[in-house]
Design a protein around this motif. Structure first.
Motif, PDB file in Angstrom:
ATOM      1  N   PHE A   1      20.857 -87.879   5.230  1.00 42.14           N
ATOM      2  CA  PHE A   1      19.892 -87.445   4.216  1.00 42.14           C
ATOM      3  C   PHE A   1      20.480 -86.245   3.483  1.00 42.14           C
ATOM      4  O   PHE A   1      21.025 -85.344   4.131  1.00 42.14           O
ATOM      5  CB  PHE A   1      18.573 -87.019   4.883  1.00 42.14           C
ATOM      6  N   VAL A   2      20.334 -86.249   2.166  1.00 46.49           N
ATOM      7  CA  VAL A   2      20.824 -85.091   1.410  1.00 46.49           C
ATOM      8  C   VAL A   2      19.633 -84.195   1.069  1.00 46.49           C
ATOM      9  O   VAL A   2      18.633 -84.654   0.516  1.00 46.49           O
ATOM     10  CB  VAL A   2      21.553 -85.543   0.120  1.00 46.49           C
ATOM     11  N   ALA A   3      19.735 -82.926   1.463  1.00 45.89           N
ATOM     12  CA  ALA A   3      18.688 -81.949   1.119  1.00 45.89           C
ATOM     13  C   ALA A   3      19.295 -80.556   1.144  1.00 45.89           C
ATOM     14  O   ALA A   3      20.175 -80.275   1.962  1.00 45.89           O
ATOM     15  CB  ALA A   3      17.519 -82.033   2.106  1.00 45.89           C
ATOM     16  N   ASP A   4      18.811 -79.733   0.249  1.00 46.14           N
ATOM     17  CA  ASP A   4      19.233 -78.329   0.218  1.00 46.14           C
ATOM     18  C   ASP A   4      18.139 -77.528   0.925  1.00 46.14           C
ATOM     19  O   ASP A   4      16.972 -77.554   0.498  1.00 46.14           O
ATOM     20  CB  ASP A   4      19.384 -77.882  -1.248  1.00 46.14           C
ATOM     21  N   VAL A   5      18.491 -76.795   1.969  1.00 44.00           N
ATOM     22  CA  VAL A   5      17.462 -76.111   2.767  1.00 44.00           C
ATOM     23  C   VAL A   5      16.779 -74.981   2.007  1.00 44.00           C
ATOM     24  O   VAL A   5      15.731 -74.487   2.433  1.00 44.00           O
ATOM     25  CB  VAL A   5      18.028 -75.578   4.107  1.00 44.00           C
ATOM     26  N   VAL A   6      17.365 -74.596   0.871  1.00 38.97           N
ATOM     27  CA  VAL A   6      16.748 -73.542   0.063  1.00 38.97           C
ATOM     28  C   VAL A   6      15.451 -74.059  -0.587  1.00 38.97           C
ATOM     29  O   VAL A   6      14.566 -73.278  -0.917  1.00 38.97           O
ATOM     30  CB  VAL A   6      17.759 -73.069  -1.009  1.00 38.97           C
ATOM     31  N   ASP A   7      15.343 -75.370  -0.730  1.00 37.30           N
ATOM     32  CA  ASP A   7      14.208 -75.983  -1.432  1.00 37.30           C
ATOM     33  C   ASP A   7      13.187 -76.512  -0.407  1.00 37.30           C
ATOM     34  O   ASP A   7      13.399 -77.552   0.222  1.00 37.30           O
ATOM     35  CB  ASP A   7      14.759 -77.135  -2.304  1.00 37.30           C
ATOM     36  N   PRO A   8      12.051 -75.819  -0.246  1.00 35.45           N
ATOM     37  CA  PRO A   8      11.092 -76.228   0.796  1.00 35.45           C
ATOM     38  C   PRO A   8      10.535 -77.631   0.573  1.00 35.45           C
ATOM     39  O   PRO A   8      10.260 -78.357   1.534  1.00 35.45           O
ATOM     40  CB  PRO A   8       9.986 -75.167   0.717  1.00 35.45           C
TER      41      PRO A   8
ATOM     42  N   TRP B   1      23.405 -60.207  -1.686  1.00 28.78           N
ATOM     43  CA  TRP B   1      22.672 -60.460  -0.439  1.00 28.78           C
ATOM     44  C   TRP B   1      21.739 -61.670  -0.552  1.00 28.78           C
ATOM     45  O   TRP B   1      21.579 -62.431   0.405  1.00 28.78           O
ATOM     46  CB  TRP B   1      21.824 -59.230  -0.066  1.00 28.78           C
ATOM     47  N   GLU B   2      21.107 -61.787  -1.728  1.00 33.69           N
ATOM     48  CA  GLU B   2      20.004 -62.745  -1.845  1.00 33.69           C
ATOM     49  C   GLU B   2      20.388 -64.194  -1.537  1.00 33.69           C
ATOM     50  O   GLU B   2      19.688 -64.865  -0.756  1.00 33.69           O
ATOM     51  CB  GLU B   2      19.363 -62.633  -3.224  1.00 33.69           C
ATOM     52  N   PRO B   3      21.499 -64.702  -2.099  1.00 37.67           N
ATOM     53  CA  PRO B   3      21.838 -66.108  -1.806  1.00 37.67           C
ATOM     54  C   PRO B   3      22.037 -66.358  -0.312  1.00 37.67           C
ATOM     55  O   PRO B   3      21.664 -67.422   0.201  1.00 37.67           O
ATOM     56  CB  PRO B   3      23.156 -66.328  -2.566  1.00 37.67           C
ATOM     57  N   VAL B   4      22.587 -65.374   0.382  1.00 36.59           N
ATOM     58  CA  VAL B   4      22.848 -65.542   1.818  1.00 36.59           C
ATOM     59  C   VAL B   4      21.524 -65.607   2.592  1.00 36.59           C
ATOM     60  O   VAL B   4      21.330 -66.479   3.454  1.00 36.59           O
ATOM     61  CB  VAL B   4      23.724 -64.372   2.341  1.00 36.59           C
TER      62      VAL B   4
ATOM     63  N   ASN C   1      20.489 -68.791   4.848  1.00 37.67           N
ATOM     64  CA  ASN C   1      20.609 -68.595   6.300  1.00 37.67           C
ATOM     65  C   ASN C   1      19.272 -68.277   6.969  1.00 37.67           C
ATOM     66  O   ASN C   1      19.047 -68.673   8.109  1.00 37.67           O
ATOM     67  CB  ASN C   1      21.589 -67.457   6.600  1.00 37.67           C
ATOM     68  N   LEU C   2      18.409 -67.568   6.253  1.00 38.81           N
ATOM     69  CA  LEU C   2      17.128 -67.200   6.870  1.00 38.81           C
ATOM     70  C   LEU C   2      15.986 -68.062   6.335  1.00 38.81           C
ATOM     71  O   LEU C   2      15.306 -68.752   7.095  1.00 38.81           O
ATOM     72  CB  LEU C   2      16.851 -65.711   6.638  1.00 38.81           C
ATOM     73  N   LEU C   3      15.809 -68.059   4.996  1.00 35.52           N
ATOM     74  CA  LEU C   3      14.679 -68.836   4.469  1.00 35.52           C
ATOM     75  C   LEU C   3      14.887 -70.330   4.683  1.00 35.52           C
ATOM     76  O   LEU C   3      13.929 -71.076   4.908  1.00 35.52           O
ATOM     77  CB  LEU C   3      14.460 -68.511   2.988  1.00 35.52           C
ATOM     78  N   GLY C   4      16.146 -70.771   4.660  1.00 34.57           N
ATOM     79  CA  GLY C   4      16.426 -72.186   4.962  1.00 34.57           C
ATOM     80  C   GLY C   4      15.893 -72.540   6.350  1.00 34.57           C
ATOM     81  O   GLY C   4      15.261 -73.586   6.538  1.00 34.57           O
TER      82      GLY C   4
ATOM     83  N   ALA D   1      23.296 -59.642   8.959  1.00 31.46           N
ATOM     84  CA  ALA D   1      21.863 -59.314   8.992  1.00 31.46           C
ATOM     85  C   ALA D   1      21.016 -60.586   8.998  1.00 31.46           C
ATOM     86  O   ALA D   1      19.984 -60.664   9.676  1.00 31.46           O
ATOM     87  CB  ALA D   1      21.502 -58.436   7.796  1.00 31.46           C
ATOM     88  N   SER D   2      21.456 -61.607   8.256  1.00 30.29           N
ATOM     89  CA  SER D   2      20.685 -62.864   8.231  1.00 30.29           C
ATOM     90  C   SER D   2      20.660 -63.493   9.616  1.00 30.29           C
ATOM     91  O   SER D   2      19.668 -64.081  10.048  1.00 30.29           O
ATOM     92  CB  SER D   2      21.272 -63.847   7.213  1.00 30.29           C
ATOM     93  N   LYS D   3      21.770 -63.336  10.353  1.00 22.81           N
ATOM     94  CA  LYS D   3      21.864 -63.944  11.681  1.00 22.81           C
ATOM     95  C   LYS D   3      21.013 -63.184  12.686  1.00 22.81           C
ATOM     96  O   LYS D   3      20.461 -63.775  13.619  1.00 22.81           O
ATOM     97  CB  LYS D   3      23.332 -63.987  12.122  1.00 22.81           C
ATOM     98  N   ALA D   4      20.910 -61.852  12.523  1.00 20.52           N
ATOM     99  CA  ALA D   4      20.041 -61.061  13.392  1.00 20.52           C
ATOM    100  C   ALA D   4      18.580 -61.454  13.142  1.00 20.52           C
ATOM    101  O   ALA D   4      17.794 -61.631  14.082  1.00 20.52           O
ATOM    102  CB  ALA D   4      20.247 -59.575  13.124  1.00 20.52           C
ATOM    103  N   ALA D   5      18.228 -61.603  11.863  1.00 18.16           N
ATOM    104  CA  ALA D   5      16.856 -61.981  11.523  1.00 18.16           C
ATOM    105  C   ALA D   5      16.527 -63.369  12.066  1.00 18.16           C
ATOM    106  O   ALA D   5      15.406 -63.627  12.512  1.00 18.16           O
ATOM    107  CB  ALA D   5      16.679 -61.950  10.006  1.00 18.16           C
ATOM    108  N   LEU D   6      17.513 -64.239  12.057  1.00 18.45           N
ATOM    109  CA  LEU D   6      17.296 -65.603  12.547  1.00 18.45           C
ATOM    110  C   LEU D   6      16.981 -65.595  14.051  1.00 18.45           C
ATOM    111  O   LEU D   6      16.103 -66.331  14.524  1.00 18.45           O
ATOM    112  CB  LEU D   6      18.546 -66.445  12.253  1.00 18.45           C
ATOM    113  N   ILE D   7      17.677 -64.744  14.799  1.00 20.02           N
ATOM    114  CA  ILE D   7      17.405 -64.630  16.242  1.00 20.02           C
ATOM    115  C   ILE D   7      15.959 -64.196  16.452  1.00 20.02           C
ATOM    116  O   ILE D   7      15.219 -64.757  17.267  1.00 20.02           O
ATOM    117  CB  ILE D   7      18.384 -63.620  16.898  1.00 20.02           C
ATOM    118  N   ASN D   8      15.534 -63.237  15.670  1.00 15.30           N
ATOM    119  CA  ASN D   8      14.178 -62.722  15.801  1.00 15.30           C
ATOM    120  C   ASN D   8      13.147 -63.788  15.425  1.00 15.30           C
ATOM    121  O   ASN D   8      12.153 -64.002  16.129  1.00 15.30           O
ATOM    122  CB  ASN D   8      14.040 -61.479  14.912  1.00 15.30           C
ATOM    123  N   PHE D   9      13.405 -64.500  14.323  1.00 12.55           N
ATOM    124  CA  PHE D   9      12.476 -65.548  13.887  1.00 12.55           C
ATOM    125  C   PHE D   9      12.382 -66.647  14.951  1.00 12.55           C
ATOM    126  O   PHE D   9      11.292 -67.139  15.270  1.00 12.55           O
ATOM    127  CB  PHE D   9      12.926 -66.122  12.541  1.00 12.55           C
TER     128      PHE D   9
END
Ligand SMILES: NC(=O)c1ccc[n+]([C@@H]2O[C@H](COP(=O)([O-])OP(=O)(O)OC[C@H]3O[C@@H](n4cnc5c(N)ncnc54)[C@H](O)[C@@H]3O)[C@@H](O)[C@H]2O)c1
Length: 269
Positions: A61-68, A111-114, A118-121, A161-169
């Motif tokens: 399946f093709v999907a971009d995780v940035v797009d909910p 920062w924003e694209p990352v 990595n996090l919002l995806g 920082a995105s990876k630290a936030a991901l652990i927390n989420f």
């Protein structure tokens, strides 16, 4: 060791190449049905190859995780295809493409694209697939984080920082979904030779004067010897082995954990 994953339905997001691809193969070796998602169309080829190599159903399946909306559609399509979903792995990430030492080298707008990927995806994936796992009556989610999320890596602060936030989420999700018999963990590789790993060298390399430049092999090899006590690279299969173990019932009491497959790079006490 029979991990009891035969016929399980395993979704791997970021599966076109690299570690995600190896994890999809790991599930396929256990005879699980695999559902590969990526923004790159090459995921079709990867799925075909895995189906042929392991004689299991493998779809793509093709999907971009940035797009909910795209992620939700993808989760609905997968559920419609296989009836239930047992395991979800989020193996997507990008770096900033900048060498961030010192952090002042990375402009705030880089920062924003990352964070979006990595996090919002990961948030989009948890929202779309969490209810599917609840409907199944149990299952697992695994988020690929990084040792960089635990030590404040000086190479790419937005990534770190995105990876630290991901652990927390992931810990929040683990607590929330435990009552539904869903286990949620993060898995942190150390150094694995992939396109993403190489891109960190590329960003460094671009900034060096000619007399300080090194090849990827020399630069990364030196790092591996210096920071990894076992003194060797991690292979994609090393990460895949842990991923399938965590999905299996052998890990039935493991949730909310941050597991390093890093040759000893990070040691907490
Ligand atoms: N390689 C390493 O040394 C290393 C170290 C620590 C952690 N990790 C983590 O392992 C995971 C896998 O990384 P990798 O090294 O295999 O990287 P990779 O670049 O080889 O693979 C990443 C995959 O994600 C896909 N992707 C990127 N952006 C996407 C988006 N917006 N939507 C959907 N798919 C997208 C890419 O197309 C690619 O197939 C990542 O979470 C990464 O942070 C890797």
């Amino acid at each position: 060791m029979d991990l009891g994953l035969a016929n399980a339905k395993a979704v791997v997001i970021g599966a076109a190449q690299g570690i995600g691809r190896a994890i999809a193969e790991g599930f396929a070796q256990e005879k699980a049905e695999v559902l590969l998602v990526d923004r790159a169309a090459s995921v079709f080829e990867t799925a075909k190859q895995i189906a042929a190599d392991h004689s299991v159903p493998a779809s793509s399946f093709v999907a971009d995780v940035v797009d909910p909306t795209a992620v939700q559609r993808c989760a609905d399509d997968i559920e419609a295809r296989c009836g239930r979903i047992d395991h979800v792995v989020f193996a997507v990430a990008i770096g900033s493409g900048q060498f961030g030492f010192p952090f002042l080298n990375v402009a705030p707008e880089n920062w924003e694209p990352v964070l979006r990927v990595n996090l919002l995806g990961a948030v989009h994936v948890a929202h779309a697939f969490g209810p599917k796992l609840i409907a199944t009556g149990g299952g697992t989610m695994l988020f690929l984080s990084s040792v960089a999320g635990q030590i404040g890596s000086q190479t790419d602060p937005p990534y770190s920082a995105s990876k630290a936030a991901l652990i927390n989420f992931a810990q929040c999700v683990a607590k929330d979904l435990a009552a539904h018999n869903i286990r949620v963990n993060t898995l942190c590789p150390g150094m694995v030779k992939t396109a993403l790993n190489r891109s960190v060298w590329e960003a460094w390399h671009r900034q060096q004067p000619p007399d300080r430049q090194q090849s990827y092999e020399d630069w990364a090899g030196e790092k591996v010897r210096k920071v990894i006590p076992l003194g060797r690279w991690q292979e994609p299969e090393d990460i895949a082995n842990m991923a399938v173990f965590l999905a299996s019932n052998r890990a039935r009491n493991v949730t909310g954990q941050t597991i390093n497959v890093d040759g000893g790079f990070v040691m907490h006490w």
